[in-house]
Motif scaffolding. Structure first.
Motif, PDB file in Angstrom:
ATOM      1  N   ARG B 176      30.282  47.432  38.364  1.00  8.28           N
ATOM      2  CA  ARG B 176      31.459  48.011  37.095  1.00  8.28           C
ATOM      3  C   ARG B 176      32.920  48.066  37.313  1.00  8.28           C
ATOM      4  NH1 ARG B 176      31.678  54.143  37.272  1.00  8.28           N
ATOM      5  NH2 ARG B 176      33.468  54.138  39.422  1.00  8.28           N
ATOM      6  N   ALA B 177      33.871  47.326  38.361  1.00 10.44           N
ATOM      7  CA  ALA B 177      34.782  46.835  39.411  1.00 10.44           C
ATOM      8  C   ALA B 177      35.073  45.656  38.575  1.00 10.44           C
ATOM      9  CB  ALA B 177      34.889  47.031  40.239  1.00 10.44           C
ATOM     10  N   LEU B 178      34.142  44.639  38.703  1.00 12.03           N
ATOM     11  CA  LEU B 178      33.945  43.220  39.002  1.00 12.03           C
ATOM     12  C   LEU B 178      34.022  42.824  37.444  1.00 12.03           C
ATOM     13  CD1 LEU B 178      32.583  41.991  41.701  1.00 12.03           C
ATOM     14  CD2 LEU B 178      34.327  42.067  41.724  1.00 12.03           C
ATOM     15  N   VAL B 179      33.163  43.309  36.847  1.00 12.82           N
ATOM     16  CA  VAL B 179      33.092  42.629  34.728  1.00 12.82           C
ATOM     17  C   VAL B 179      34.325  43.126  34.757  1.00 12.82           C
ATOM     18  CG1 VAL B 179      32.585  45.499  34.222  1.00 12.82           C
ATOM     19  CG2 VAL B 179      31.363  43.844  33.259  1.00 12.82           C
ATOM     20  N   ASN B 180      35.478  43.845  34.870  1.00 14.47           N
ATOM     21  CA  ASN B 180      36.100  44.078  34.218  1.00 14.47           C
ATOM     22  C   ASN B 180      37.560  42.708  34.444  1.00 14.47           C
ATOM     23  OD1 ASN B 180      36.796  46.131  32.416  1.00 14.47           O
ATOM     24  ND2 ASN B 180      37.476  47.144  33.963  1.00 14.47           N
ATOM     25  N   GLN B 181      36.728  41.957  35.533  1.00 14.49           N
ATOM     26  CA  GLN B 181      37.631  40.416  35.514  1.00 14.49           C
ATOM     27  C   GLN B 181      39.000  41.072  35.991  1.00 14.49           C
ATOM     28  OE1 GLN B 181      36.626  38.515  32.508  1.00 14.49           O
ATOM     29  NE2 GLN B 181      34.884  37.255  33.590  1.00 14.49           N
ATOM     30  N   PRO B 182      39.272  41.508  37.118  1.00  8.59           N
ATOM     31  CA  PRO B 182      40.199  42.034  38.464  1.00  8.59           C
ATOM     32  C   PRO B 182      40.999  40.475  38.781  1.00  8.59           C
ATOM     33  CG  PRO B 182      39.086  43.310  39.159  1.00  8.59           C
ATOM     34  CD  PRO B 182      38.236  42.614  38.043  1.00  8.59           C
ATOM     35  N   ARG B 183      42.383  40.824  39.155  1.00  8.55           N
ATOM     36  CA  ARG B 183      42.794  40.167  40.108  1.00  8.55           C
ATOM     37  C   ARG B 183      42.454  40.036  41.489  1.00  8.55           C
ATOM     38  NH1 ARG B 183      44.028  35.396  38.995  1.00  8.55           N
ATOM     39  NH2 ARG B 183      45.788  35.218  39.755  1.00  8.55           N
ATOM     40  N   ILE B 184      42.330  41.299  41.747  1.00  2.57           N
ATOM     41  CA  ILE B 184      41.787  42.073  42.985  1.00  2.57           C
ATOM     42  C   ILE B 184      41.157  42.788  43.474  1.00  2.57           C
ATOM     43  CG2 ILE B 184      43.884  43.656  43.521  1.00  2.57           C
ATOM     44  CD1 ILE B 184      43.938  42.359  46.290  1.00  2.57           C
ATOM     45  N   LEU B 185      40.325  43.406  44.118  1.00  5.01           N
ATOM     46  CA  LEU B 185      39.134  44.342  44.052  1.00  5.01           C
ATOM     47  C   LEU B 185      39.335  44.576  45.460  1.00  5.01           C
ATOM     48  CD1 LEU B 185      36.439  45.292  43.013  1.00  5.01           C
ATOM     49  CD2 LEU B 185      35.403  44.336  44.652  1.00  5.01           C
ATOM     50  N   LEU B 186      39.715  46.287  45.133  1.00  2.40           N
ATOM     51  CA  LEU B 186      39.806  47.539  46.941  1.00  2.40           C
ATOM     52  C   LEU B 186      38.811  48.268  46.927  1.00  2.40           C
ATOM     53  CD1 LEU B 186      43.540  48.029  44.470  1.00  2.40           C
ATOM     54  CD2 LEU B 186      42.446  47.128  46.382  1.00  2.40           C
ATOM     55  N   MET B 187      38.445  48.086  48.220  1.00  2.41           N
ATOM     56  CA  MET B 187      37.254  48.284  48.736  1.00  2.41           C
ATOM     57  C   MET B 187      37.833  49.812  49.903  1.00  2.41           C
ATOM     58  SD  MET B 187      34.775  45.464  48.133  1.00  2.41           S
ATOM     59  CE  MET B 187      33.378  46.341  47.799  1.00  2.41           C
ATOM     60  N   ASP B 188      38.165  51.291  49.293  1.00  2.85           N
ATOM     61  CA  ASP B 188      37.820  51.742  49.818  1.00  2.85           C
ATOM     62  C   ASP B 188      37.419  52.459  50.783  1.00  2.85           C
ATOM     63  OD1 ASP B 188      39.227  54.033  51.509  1.00  2.85           O
ATOM     64  OD2 ASP B 188      40.024  55.085  49.866  1.00  2.85           O
TER      65      ASP B 188
END
Lengths: 322, 306
Positions: B176-188
């Motif tokens: 769900r987070a990657l489908v937006n093609q973010p510049r960075i993936l923040l994982m808490d």
């Protein structure tokens, strides 16, 4: 552990069959008490119903007299060497037996009104349902959005909730006279009483439900690019919908409890009019039947709404119970 | 070839030729995220709290950085600030040289808790981001299905989140987070709530994803092995206030595999992390000062368990 011991283990989960049995039991137990009081003479029966007056000049067949009075008259007649009155123990007129009330369920609907222009029972009931419906709809149209907004935006909540909190302690029936003065004597003031009784609770309960929404859901939506009004319409509202639905069911129950008071305001109408009318003619079997019909409609509609909830919100497992 | 002949074990600072060359290549890439002198103070019931102090670092494109530190070091505050979910008091956060202001889809986030939308099916959950960003309908659905395939959950497209296991839910959250093609993936701490076996599978899976797509990852964890296994560099924070202690370049060569857990580089790095996070002369924490167990023997003197 024995079966019974298992049922009484703290917080034990009940099987489907147990739930059904115990649920039926919850209705059968009060019915059993009622049957005992009605059909077993020595349990209560403080009156005697006269079967033949004998020598007592004021006794009539079918008359209800106190046990003590009857005993005195029997003694008097015996002393005067007159014919003894006959009678059997009975309950007061205001406690009809279950079978009489059961019969009244049918006859109350089939009995013609005493006067031509008066409503039948089903018409009275329909009138009551309409009053409830409009009261609840009007309250919800304002109360639900205000509750959701108050729960979402702290500033908005703070701006109305202290006042709402105060207002909800004002008993709705206290506004009866005012409502009649403003809205006339027909359905207006009755609907107003239900709105006043429901609305303020509704705002607080729904605001609270909205506030309980897990912040992570909102934060996840924001990191996915949701902002502004979409956060409200696409996240907050669908997320709280199952709980909102449950709140509305509870609030509808409260609206029902305001019905009788509301219908006494202005011209008495609906099921309340029927009940007071029947009580005036001492048709207490009809009174009980009418009171139970209110319960059946209220409880039945809640059961239906509960079923519907399970259909509407398949993802919400908490709909399964309650 | 040892740089430090006094030591028997190799230092965590030693890097093989391949590893050094890799770090050199990383340094050639453009900076995606830059944090400059970030500070955060807030007032609480206990008075003024300084959660973060003067934190600075850069993350380059397709780098995998883990943040580690003792509890209370503000690592969650840091990542939430980067996501825009919390404000900061000083310094700045730059994404592609532009200051970050509030949350946005250019920074995807995976939370520790289950953050999936329970009222949406798995597919609709993944479609949510594209729809919010104005890519609707078939395009969003195609994207969602592609990403679900990538995390191996195509079969569950029409299931609701409550029907999935913990590991599967986090896979959906990643998709769900990657489908937006973010510049960075923040994982808490995304795998913090999973059992050990699932966690290890998810770590390998995450590395596979990272290798195959153009994504930069900032990953918070309190698990030292997890940090070393995943990261190119590890940002070590210290607590009260949260400050950067060291930014370690992990000398363990790639591709990584669970077999490396006992390699010399791995152990050296772990030893260094232990040293930083659990110093040899531990200052008593607040809890240690209050909670002092006193052992009393309740069993017979002959009745020993050890």
């Amino acid at each position: 552990m024995g079966t019974i011991a298992k049922w009484f283990a703290a917080r034990a989960r009940l099987g489907a069959q147990q739930r059904t049995i115990l649920g039926l039991g919850s209705f059968l137990l009060p019915l059993l008490v009622w049957c005992m009081v009605s059909y077993v003479p020595f349990v209560w029966h403080p009156k005697v119903v006269v079967e033949s007056p004998g020598g007592v000049d004021y006794f009539q067949v079918g008359m209800l007299v106190d046990k003590a009075v009857f005993k005195d008259e029997v003694a008097n007649m015996r002393a005067a060497n007159l014919l003894l009155p006959q009678g059997k123990p009975a309950n007061p007129i205001y406690l009809p037996a279950p079978h009489e009330v059961a019969r009244a369920f049918y006859t109350a609907f089939t009995a013609k009104p005493e006067q031509k222009d008066l409503p039948w029972l089903h018409q009275s009931l329909w009138h009551s349902i309409q009053v409830i419906f409009w009261g609840f709809v009007i309250s919800s149209v304002f109360g639900v959005p205000l509750g959701i907004l108050s729960g979402t935006y702290a500033a908005l909540g703070r701006l109305n909730e202290p006042f709402v909190e105060f207002f909800r302690y004002l008993p709705a029936p206290a506004f009866g006279a005012l409502a009649v003065a403003i809205l006339g004597i027909y359905d207006g003031p009755k609907i107003a009483i239900i709105v006043i009784g429901t609305f303020f609770q509704q705002v607080l309960i729904i605001a609270n439900t909205t506030r309980k929404l897990d912040a992570t859901i909102l934060e996840a939506a924001m990191t996915l690019g949701t902002r502004g009004l979409k956060l409200l319409t696409r996240v907050v509202v669908p997320a709280i919908l199952p709980d909102l639905y449950r709140d509305q069911r509870i609030l509808l129950g409260w609206a029902w409890t305001y019905l009788i008071v509301a219908e006494l305001i202005g011209t008495s109408t609906g099921i309340t009019w029927f009940i007071t009318q029947q009580a005036r003619y001492q048709h207490f079997d009809n009174v009980y039947a009418a009171i139970m019909i209110i319960g059946i409609i209220g409880f039945g509609s809640d059961l239906l709404l509960g079923r519907l909830g399970r259909r509407l919100f398949p993802w919400d497992r908490s709909q399964d119970h309650g | 070839m040892s740089m430090n002949p006094d030591r028997l074990a190799p230092s965590y600072l030693e890097q093989s030729e391949a590893v050094r060359a890799r770090f050199e290549r990383i340094r050639q890439r453009e900076v995606i995220l830059e944090v400059r002198n970030l500070g955060k103070r807030f007032s609480s019931a206990q008075g003024e709290v300084e959660a973060l102090r003067d934190i600075s670092f850069q993350i380059r494109r397709r780098e995998f950085v883990c943040v580690i530190g003792p509890s209370g070091c503000g690592k969650s505050t840091l990542i939430r600030t980067l996501a825009g979910l919390e404000s900061h008091s000083s310094g700045e956060v730059l994404l592609d040289n532009r200051p970050v202001d509030g949350p946005g889809s250019d920074r995807g986030m995976v939370f520790q808790g289950y953050s999936l939308f329970p009222w949406l099916t798995v597919k609709k959950n993944v479609m949510f981001g594209p729809e919010m960003n104005g890519r609707g309908g078939d395009e969003a659905e195609q994207d969602a299905l592609t990403w679900l395939d990538l995390v191996g959950l195509s079969k569950f497209a029409n299931a609701y989140p409550h029907q999935l296991s913990g590991g599967m839910r986090q896979r959906v959250a990643i998709a769900r987070a990657l489908v937006n093609q973010p510049r960075i993936l923040l994982m808490d701490e995304p795998f913090g709530a999973l059992d050990a076996q699932t966690r290890s599978k998810m770590q390998s899976h995450l590395l596979d994803i990272w290798k195959n797509i153009d994504i930069t990852v900032l990953f918070i964890t309190h698990d030292l092995d997890e940090a070393i296994f995943l990261a190119d560099r590890i940002l070590v924070l210290k607590a009260h206030p949260g400050e950067v202690q060291e930014l370690i370049e992990v000398p363990v060569p790639r591709p990584r595999s669970p077999g490396q857990f006992s390699s010399a580089e791995f152990l050296a790095t772990k030893a260094r992390l232990e040293e930083l996070i659990h110093p040899p002369m531990p200052t008593e924490s607040e809890e240690d000062q209050v909670v002092k167990p006193r052992m009393i023997r309740f069993t017979d003197v002959d009745d020993n368990v050890e």
